[in-house]
Design an enzyme around this catalytic site. Structure first.
Site, mmCIF file in Angstrom:
data_model
loop_
_atom_site.group_PDB
_atom_site.id
_atom_site.type_symbol
_atom_site.label_atom_id
_atom_site.label_comp_id
_atom_site.label_asym_id
_atom_site.label_seq_id
_atom_site.Cartn_x
_atom_site.Cartn_y
_atom_site.Cartn_z
ATOM 1 N N SER A 43 0.840 -1.211 0.000
ATOM 2 C CA SER A 43 0.000 0.000 0.000
ATOM 3 C C SER A 43 0.862 1.243 0.000
ATOM 4 C CB SER A 43 -0.859 -0.021 1.270
ATOM 5 O OG SER A 43 -1.441 1.229 1.485
ATOM 6 N N TYR A 48 -1.388 -1.440 10.810
ATOM 7 C CA TYR A 48 -1.660 -1.897 9.445
ATOM 8 C C TYR A 48 -0.469 -1.570 8.537
ATOM 9 C CZ TYR A 48 -3.377 -1.744 4.648
ATOM 10 O OH TYR A 48 -3.501 -1.917 3.294
ATOM 11 N N LYS A 75 2.473 -4.071 6.641
ATOM 12 C CA LYS A 75 2.855 -4.081 5.215
ATOM 13 C C LYS A 75 4.370 -3.910 5.061
ATOM 14 C CE LYS A 75 -1.192 -4.544 3.269
ATOM 15 N NZ LYS A 75 -1.540 -5.824 2.643
#
Ligand code: NAD
Ligand code: UD1
Length: 335
Positions: free
Chosen positions: A124, A148, A152
């Site tokens: 992302s 989050y 990643k």
């Protein structure tokens, strides 16, 4: 090729399944349905005029993943499965690391023991943190401010180590900007549980009078009109980016990373105006304070994905809004 899509029943996975299948690949889905409905399978069948094999299960079940890789003679994996809500990740970091990081380790173990070494990973643009310069290229420094984003980054680092381990790995990380819109059939799209966190699904529900108004988080940013600017990309363009990435990664050993976006920034007000045009509905809004953790502006430099993958986005903001509106109106219909 025979391709396994982990999280393949989700928003981006389902659109990618359509694009890959229509390009002639044999697609297998593996999903635990924690963030999607099973009816997506019937909807995919309707679009493709054939059923896609789907294994119901968790990527952390290494034995099941090994069996799936072997049963379907998988050549490559696209790894979408993961949890993705920023706010929730701050409240439930252990769940996020367990699902995203531990899940990826389990997948890698299964791939290694089955001799499958080609992997495309869903990363992302959140890994760029607060942009130090625009447009953001792949060399921009990375950072994370929530579990989050950090999951990643951890996965990307892990994949780099695996690719450098001397084994025969071919690994690509794709850093998505803001995927929106839906398939042109209106049969599949984004289906958030509860109150949407992201802009377009929220606007869609205001347009369909499920929500009274949009909260615009900040009109005092140093942007074109004071509202936040993002690089929204049509989910079918993004899906086509996976087709291009897959063609490339097969023949390229090691690790690489590509941004997938349009290269253009769109403000919240511009999005409201375009959605109003697409839906023919008023989009009521109220200006609120800035949302914690938000950045002012974010859009990608497209040179690397264009130059190396030979891919670029084709669909306009109007097409993003029109397809979202069609999906919003069709999503509750049964198939
Ligand atoms: P999504 O939630 O619609 O899809 C993820 C799918 O994975 C869901 O169908 C869910 O049921 C499944 N899943 C989750 N954990 C699983 C597990 N442990 N085992 C098996 N299946 C599991 O999300 P999406 O928007 O399609 O995103 C796909 C990927 O792209 C995610 O990794 C996400 O972090 C990443 N991403 C998404 C966005 C975005 O805005 N949508 C932006 C950047 C990156
Ligand atoms: C969010 C996530 C990011 C993730 C991305 C794509 C946060 C802090 N970041 O980013 O990690 O990669 O989604 O899934 O959640 N906005 C409103 N009102 C709303 C919703 C959004 O004004 O109700 C504004 C935001 O302030 C922002 C823009 O719309 O300026 C886009 O927001 P959103 O769709 O949530 O995406 P991101 O903030 O880019």
């Amino acid at each position: 090729m025979n391709i396994l899509l982990t999280g393949g029943a989700g928003f981006i996975g389902s659109h990618t399944a359509v694009v890959l299948s229509q390009a002639g690949h044999e697609v297998v889905l593996l999903d635990n349905f924690c963030n999607c409905r099973k009816s997506v399978l019937e909807r995919l069948e309707k679009i493709l005029c054939k059923a896609l094999p789907c294994v119901e299960g968790d990527i952390r079940d290494t034995t099941l993943v090994i069996k799936t890789l072997q049963d379907y003679k998988i050549d490559a994996v696209i790894h979408f499965a993961g949890l993705k809500a920023v706010g929730e990740s701050i409240e439930k970091p252990i769940e996020y690391y367990a699902n995203n990081v531990q899940g990826t380790i389990s997948l890698l173990e299964a791939m290694k023991s089955s001799g499958v070494t080609t992997l495309v990973f869903s990363s992302s643009a959140t890994v760029y943190g607060d942009p130090q310069y625009l447009p953001i290229d792949e060399k921009h420094p990375t950072s994370a401010t929530n579990a989050y984003g950090r999951s990643k980054l951890h996965i990307e680092e892990m994949l780099k180590d695996v690719a450098n381990s001397g084994a025969d790995w071919n690994i690509i990380c794709l850093r998505y900007f803001n995927p929106v819109g839906a398939h042109e059939s209106g049969l599949i799209g984004e289906d958030p549980n509860g109150l949407p966190n992201n802009l377009m699904p929220y606007i869609a529900q205001v347009a369909s009078e499920k929500l009274p108004h949009l909260n615009v988080y900040g009109n005092d940013y140093p942007t074109v009109d004071g509202t936040g600017v993002r690089d929204y990309i049509h989910v079918v363009d993004l899906a086509e980016g996976h087709l291009a990435a897959l063609a490339y990664v097969q023949h390229h050993k090691g690790w690489d990373v590509f941004n997938l976006g349009t290269g253009h920034g769109i403000s919240v007000f511009e999005m409201i105006s375009s959605y109003k045009y697409a839906s023919g509905k008023e989009i009521a809004y109220q200006i609120k304070g800035r949302r914690t953790g938000d950045i002012a502006e974010c859009y990608t430099k497209v040179d690397k994905s264009q130059g190396i993958l030979g891919w670029h986005s084709k669909r306009s903001l109007d097409q993003m809004c029109e397809s979202s509106w069609l999906w919003q109106n069709m999503r509750n219909d049964s198939v």
